[in-house]
Design a protein around this motif. Structure first.
Motif, PDB file in Angstrom:
ATOM      1  N   LYS A 164      32.472  57.540  76.669  1.00  0.00           N
ATOM      2  CA  LYS A 164      33.273  56.566  75.929  1.00  0.00           C
ATOM      3  C   LYS A 164      33.185  55.202  76.589  1.00  0.00           C
ATOM      4  O   LYS A 164      32.992  54.179  75.923  1.00  0.00           O
ATOM      5  CB  LYS A 164      34.717  57.045  75.875  1.00  0.00           C
ATOM      6  CG  LYS A 164      35.660  56.112  75.159  1.00  0.00           C
ATOM      7  CD  LYS A 164      37.064  56.678  75.213  1.00  0.00           C
ATOM      8  CE  LYS A 164      38.072  55.648  74.764  1.00  0.00           C
ATOM      9  NZ  LYS A 164      39.441  56.099  74.971  1.00  0.00           N
ATOM     10  N   ARG A 165      33.307  55.176  77.903  1.00  0.00           N
ATOM     11  CA  ARG A 165      33.227  53.903  78.632  1.00  0.00           C
ATOM     12  C   ARG A 165      31.836  53.298  78.519  1.00  0.00           C
ATOM     13  O   ARG A 165      31.674  52.086  78.432  1.00  0.00           O
ATOM     14  CB  ARG A 165      33.600  54.118  80.093  1.00  0.00           C
ATOM     15  CG  ARG A 165      35.065  54.445  80.268  1.00  0.00           C
ATOM     16  CD  ARG A 165      35.423  54.662  81.703  1.00  0.00           C
ATOM     17  NE  ARG A 165      36.815  55.098  81.818  1.00  0.00           N
ATOM     18  CZ  ARG A 165      37.456  55.219  82.957  1.00  0.00           C
ATOM     19  NH1 ARG A 165      36.832  54.950  84.095  1.00  0.00           N
ATOM     20  NH2 ARG A 165      38.697  55.630  82.976  1.00  0.00           N
ATOM     21  N   GLU A 166      30.829  54.148  78.548  1.00  0.00           N
ATOM     22  CA  GLU A 166      29.442  53.672  78.431  1.00  0.00           C
ATOM     23  C   GLU A 166      29.230  53.005  77.065  1.00  0.00           C
ATOM     24  O   GLU A 166      28.590  51.951  76.971  1.00  0.00           O
ATOM     25  CB  GLU A 166      28.491  54.855  78.579  1.00  0.00           C
ATOM     26  CG  GLU A 166      27.025  54.498  78.468  1.00  0.00           C
ATOM     27  CD  GLU A 166      26.137  55.724  78.588  1.00  0.00           C
ATOM     28  OE1 GLU A 166      25.182  55.826  77.801  1.00  0.00           O
ATOM     29  OE2 GLU A 166      26.421  56.576  79.448  1.00  0.00           O
ATOM     30  N   LEU A 167      29.780  53.589  76.017  1.00  0.00           N
ATOM     31  CA  LEU A 167      29.621  53.026  74.673  1.00  0.00           C
ATOM     32  C   LEU A 167      30.415  51.746  74.502  1.00  0.00           C
ATOM     33  O   LEU A 167      30.014  50.861  73.744  1.00  0.00           O
ATOM     34  CB  LEU A 167      30.021  54.053  73.626  1.00  0.00           C
ATOM     35  CG  LEU A 167      29.100  55.252  73.493  1.00  0.00           C
ATOM     36  CD1 LEU A 167      29.674  56.254  72.514  1.00  0.00           C
ATOM     37  CD2 LEU A 167      27.700  54.831  73.094  1.00  0.00           C
ATOM     38  N   GLU A 168      31.553  51.621  75.193  1.00  0.00           N
ATOM     39  CA  GLU A 168      32.359  50.418  75.103  1.00  0.00           C
ATOM     40  C   GLU A 168      31.643  49.218  75.724  1.00  0.00           C
ATOM     41  O   GLU A 168      31.814  48.089  75.283  1.00  0.00           O
ATOM     42  CB  GLU A 168      33.710  50.624  75.787  1.00  0.00           C
ATOM     43  CG  GLU A 168      34.652  51.500  75.015  1.00  0.00           C
ATOM     44  CD  GLU A 168      35.945  51.768  75.752  1.00  0.00           C
ATOM     45  OE1 GLU A 168      36.065  51.354  76.941  1.00  0.00           O
ATOM     46  OE2 GLU A 168      36.840  52.409  75.181  1.00  0.00           O
ATOM     47  N   ILE A 169      30.864  49.468  76.740  1.00  0.00           N
ATOM     48  CA  ILE A 169      30.131  48.403  77.420  1.00  0.00           C
ATOM     49  C   ILE A 169      29.044  47.833  76.507  1.00  0.00           C
ATOM     50  O   ILE A 169      28.821  46.628  76.481  1.00  0.00           O
ATOM     51  CB  ILE A 169      29.517  48.911  78.747  1.00  0.00           C
ATOM     52  CG1 ILE A 169      30.632  49.226  79.724  1.00  0.00           C
ATOM     53  CG2 ILE A 169      28.560  47.892  79.325  1.00  0.00           C
ATOM     54  CD1 ILE A 169      30.161  49.895  81.003  1.00  0.00           C
ATOM     55  N   LYS A 170      28.410  48.684  75.733  1.00  0.00           N
ATOM     56  CA  LYS A 170      27.310  48.232  74.864  1.00  0.00           C
ATOM     57  C   LYS A 170      27.766  47.428  73.716  1.00  0.00           C
ATOM     58  O   LYS A 170      28.559  47.047  73.196  1.00  0.00           O
ATOM     59  CB  LYS A 170      26.532  49.437  74.336  1.00  0.00           C
ATOM     60  CG  LYS A 170      25.754  50.110  75.412  1.00  0.00           C
ATOM     61  CD  LYS A 170      24.950  51.256  74.843  1.00  0.00           C
ATOM     62  CE  LYS A 170      24.174  51.931  75.956  1.00  0.00           C
ATOM     63  NZ  LYS A 170      23.366  53.018  75.482  1.00  0.00           N
TER      64      LYS A 170
END
Length: 65
Positions: free
Chosen positions: A59-65
């Motif tokens: 989830k955090r990885e997708l928020e960064i993108k």
């Protein structure tokens, strides 16, 4: 480990905790194969914790993108 606790942790803490949980899961499965555990539900709880941590990291990885 509850979801609220996982969300409060930093990304680095989550990565460290993930490796610890994976090691513990492997150890529990090995011990259970050799000598059945008193409470085999612990294995399932560990797997669920690993899944929760991986979900939060993704989830955090997708928020960064």
């Amino acid at each position: 480990m509850k979801t609220e606790v996982i969300k409060e942790m930093t990304t680095e803490e989550l990565k460290e905790r993930l490796t610890e949980e994976k090691k513990q899961s492997a150890k529990l499965q090995m011990n259970h194969a050799v000598n059945p555990l008193d409470n085999p539900g612990v294995i399932g709880q560990t797997k669920k914790t690993i899944a929760r941590i991986q979900t939060e990291l993704r989830k955090r990885e997708l928020e960064i993108k």
